[in-house]
Design an enzyme around this catalytic site. Structure first.
Site, PDB file in Angstrom:
ATOM      1  N   SER A  11       0.826  -1.204   0.000  1.00  0.00           N
ATOM      2  CA  SER A  11       0.000   0.000   0.000  1.00  0.00           C
ATOM      3  C   SER A  11       0.858   1.251   0.000  1.00  0.00           C
ATOM      4  CB  SER A  11      -0.866  -0.032   1.265  1.00  0.00           C
ATOM      5  OG  SER A  11      -1.357   1.250   1.567  1.00  0.00           O
TER       6      SER A  11
ATOM      7  N   TYR B  71      -1.933  -0.151  10.373  1.00  0.00           N
ATOM      8  CA  TYR B  71      -2.191  -0.833   9.097  1.00  0.00           C
ATOM      9  C   TYR B  71      -0.982  -0.666   8.173  1.00  0.00           C
ATOM     10  CZ  TYR B  71      -3.644  -1.247   4.245  1.00  0.00           C
ATOM     11  OH  TYR B  71      -3.685  -1.571   2.906  1.00  0.00           O
TER      12      TYR B  71
ATOM     13  N   LYS C  91       1.980  -3.478   6.697  1.00  0.00           N
ATOM     14  CA  LYS C  91       2.392  -3.654   5.295  1.00  0.00           C
ATOM     15  C   LYS C  91       3.906  -3.472   5.144  1.00  0.00           C
ATOM     16  CE  LYS C  91      -1.592  -4.369   3.148  1.00  0.00           C
ATOM     17  NZ  LYS C  91      -1.887  -5.688   2.556  1.00  0.00           N
TER      18      LYS C  91
END
Length: 339
Positions: free
Chosen positions: A126, A150, A154
């Protein structure tokens, strides 16, 4: 004999669209998904659109025994790894769940792949790994940092993947850093179906337009941008999915790890997206300006020229298709897959 691809999280939004394109490209697809934020109906519809069948297993990646049994039954050539929790705001509330689900799940997947001599992985990363970038557009060599758990999950996985490739040169890894996926398949049969209140802008706008929600909350109106609202690079989900097919086809030419941005190279603000959606759907989208969300940044868009030169991939669908396809999906499926 067609090559067999395992798609983790294949019943989800990007996973189902990628599964569809893989089937159309002649691959056999095995999907594992724990259905925590997805629906089996998406895969039934993919089978209907393509006229081809998908092998599905309800498996959580953290369950090593079940995952091993999938690899025992199938000669998996490559894995496209989408499975994971993905809401920025939620990750700041329940960080441990994000780290356990995303990182531990990936470690189990990689161990099982190694056990069965499967060394080709496409990882769904991402643009959040760039944190709050010093400038835009963003190239792949920008420094990485994160503003929420989050994004951190990643970035940790990217590092794990690189360390693993370094330790064993049989591995070929493609890391794809997405900007903001939107839109739906042109058939209107599959699209984004968030459970509960959407975290992403487009499904929120379209649910307001279809009458499911009263108004849109615009988080932050004091950013240093064209109109004070956040600017993002929106990319059509079918373009995004096409990049995964191209990544699978590019393993021959990859040594170790390759990282690519996936975006259009254009940034649009939240209010610009609202206006474009109103024009495209002939529906009013009432909104209110509210406080910023934790973990959000002012602007973020991609330089995706590396993917064009190395993968032969370029986003071809513009804002008009993104809006039109989103609206067609929402209009046909006001309650998503629950219809």
């Amino acid at each position: 004999m067609p090559k067999k691809i395992l798609v983790t999280g294949g019943a989800g939004y990007i996973g189902s669209h990628t599964t569809l394109l893989l089937l159309e490209a002649g691959y056999e697809v095995v999907v594992v998904d724990n259905l925590s934020n997805s629906s089996l109906e998406s895969l039934r519809r993919v089978e209907k659109i393509t006229g081809k069948s998908i092998t599905f297993y309800k498996v959580d990646l953290r369950d090593r025994t079940k995952l091993e049994s999938v690899f025992e039954e199938h000669q998996i050539e490559s894995v496209i790894h989408f499975a994971g929790l993905k809401a920025v705001g939620e990750s700041t509330q329940i960080p441990l769940e994000y780290y356990e689900n995303n990182i531990y799940g990936t470690i189990i997947l990689l161990k099982v792949m190694q056990q069965f001599n499967c060394y080709q992985l496409v990882f769904s990363s991402s643009a959040t790994v760039y944190g709050d970038p010093a400038s835009v557009p963003i190239t792949e060599d920008f420094p990485t940092s994160t503003t929420n758990p989050y994004g951190s999950s990643k970035l940790f996985i990217e590092q794990i993947v690189k360390d693993l490739a370094e330790s064993n040169h049989l591995w070929k890894m493609v890391i794809l850093r997405y900007f903001n996926p939107v839109g739906a398949h042109e058939s209107g049969m599959i699209g984004e179906d968030p459970k509960g209140i959407p975290n992403n802008l487009m499904p929120y706008i379209s649910q307001v337009a279809v009458g499911k929600r009263e108004k849109l909350s615009v988080f932050g109106s004091d950013y240093p941008t064209i109109d004070g609202t956040g600017v993002r690079d929106y990319i059509h989900v079918v373009d995004l999915s096409d990049a995964h097919v191209k990544a699978v086809q590019s393993f021959e030419g990859i040594e170790s790890v390759a990282t690519f941005n996936l975006g259009t190279g254009n940034g649009f603000s939240v209010l610009q997206m609202v206006k474009a959606f109103e024009e495209g759907s002939n529906k009013k989208v009432p909104y209110e300006l509210v406080a910023r969300r934790p973990g959000d940044i002012a602007e973020c868009w991609a330089d995706a020229s590396l993917a064009e030169s190395k993968l032969g991939w370029k986003a071809s669908r513009g804002l008009k298709e993104m809006i039109g396809d989103t609206w067609r999906w929402q209009n046909k499926n006001p309650d998503g897959y629950e219809n």
